[in-house]
Design a protein around this motif. Structure first.
Motif, PDB file in Angstrom:
ATOM      1  N   GLY A  20       6.225 -12.723 -66.156  1.00  0.00           N
ATOM      2  CA  GLY A  20       5.436 -11.860 -67.029  1.00  0.00           C
ATOM      3  C   GLY A  20       4.102 -11.493 -66.408  1.00  0.00           C
ATOM      4  N   ILE A  21       3.456 -12.467 -65.771  1.00  0.00           N
ATOM      5  CA  ILE A  21       2.176 -12.211 -65.090  1.00  0.00           C
ATOM      6  C   ILE A  21       2.378 -11.209 -63.956  1.00  0.00           C
ATOM      7  CG2 ILE A  21       0.407 -13.266 -63.613  1.00  0.00           C
ATOM      8  CD1 ILE A  21       0.761 -15.830 -65.348  1.00  0.00           C
ATOM      9  N   LEU A  22       3.433 -11.406 -63.168  1.00  0.00           N
ATOM     10  CA  LEU A  22       3.729 -10.505 -62.053  1.00  0.00           C
ATOM     11  C   LEU A  22       3.975  -9.084 -62.561  1.00  0.00           C
ATOM     12  CD1 LEU A  22       4.347 -10.184 -58.978  1.00  0.00           C
ATOM     13  CD2 LEU A  22       6.732 -10.586 -59.578  1.00  0.00           C
ATOM     14  N   CYS A  23       4.788  -8.948 -63.597  1.00  0.00           N
ATOM     15  CA  CYS A  23       5.115  -7.624 -64.140  1.00  0.00           C
ATOM     16  C   CYS A  23       3.881  -6.948 -64.726  1.00  0.00           C
ATOM     17  CB  CYS A  23       6.198  -7.729 -65.204  1.00  0.00           C
ATOM     18  SG  CYS A  23       7.793  -8.189 -64.533  1.00  0.00           S
ATOM     19  N   LYS A  24       3.066  -7.707 -65.437  1.00  0.00           N
ATOM     20  CA  LYS A  24       1.847  -7.150 -66.032  1.00  0.00           C
ATOM     21  C   LYS A  24       0.939  -6.575 -64.945  1.00  0.00           C
ATOM     22  CE  LYS A  24      -2.056  -8.391 -68.956  1.00  0.00           C
ATOM     23  NZ  LYS A  24      -2.774  -9.458 -69.641  1.00  0.00           N
ATOM     24  N   GLU A  25       0.794  -7.291 -63.849  1.00  0.00           N
ATOM     25  CA  GLU A  25      -0.013  -6.793 -62.729  1.00  0.00           C
ATOM     26  C   GLU A  25       0.625  -5.555 -62.099  1.00  0.00           C
ATOM     27  OE1 GLU A  25      -3.023  -7.643 -61.585  1.00  0.00           O
ATOM     28  OE2 GLU A  25      -3.210  -9.164 -63.143  1.00  0.00           O
TER      29      GLU A  25
END
Length: 87
Positions: A20-25
């Protein structure tokens, strides 16, 4: 188009929270952002695509960015992966 290989360092790999963190970035950039893992290509802007790649700690992926902000996107994504994705 720019690309760079990076090793996943966080203990859980790309499980739900780190994915989720990767996708948000990745979604903050206009460029097409994908990554290659064992010959498969995943969309870094899709949580399901990232989770489907089943990437574990110690695995190496190659980010590929293509578009107007590709270099900034690549630099940012490599940076967050190397910092452990918040873990």
């Amino acid at each position: 188009m720019v690309s760079q290989k990076v090793t996943i360092k966080n203990p859980t790999g790309l499980e739900l929270r780190p994915a989720g963190i990767l996708c948000k970035e990745a979604m903050q950039f206009k460029s097409l952002i994908t990554f290659n893992y064992r010959g498969n290509i995943a969309n870094a802007k899709s949580v399901l695509s990232v989770l489907g790649a089943t990437i574990k700690c110690g695995d190496e992926i190659e980010f590929v960015c293509e578009g107007e902000d590709e270099e900034e996107a690549l630099e940012r994504l490599v940076s967050i992966v190397e910092s452990g994705l918040g873990e």
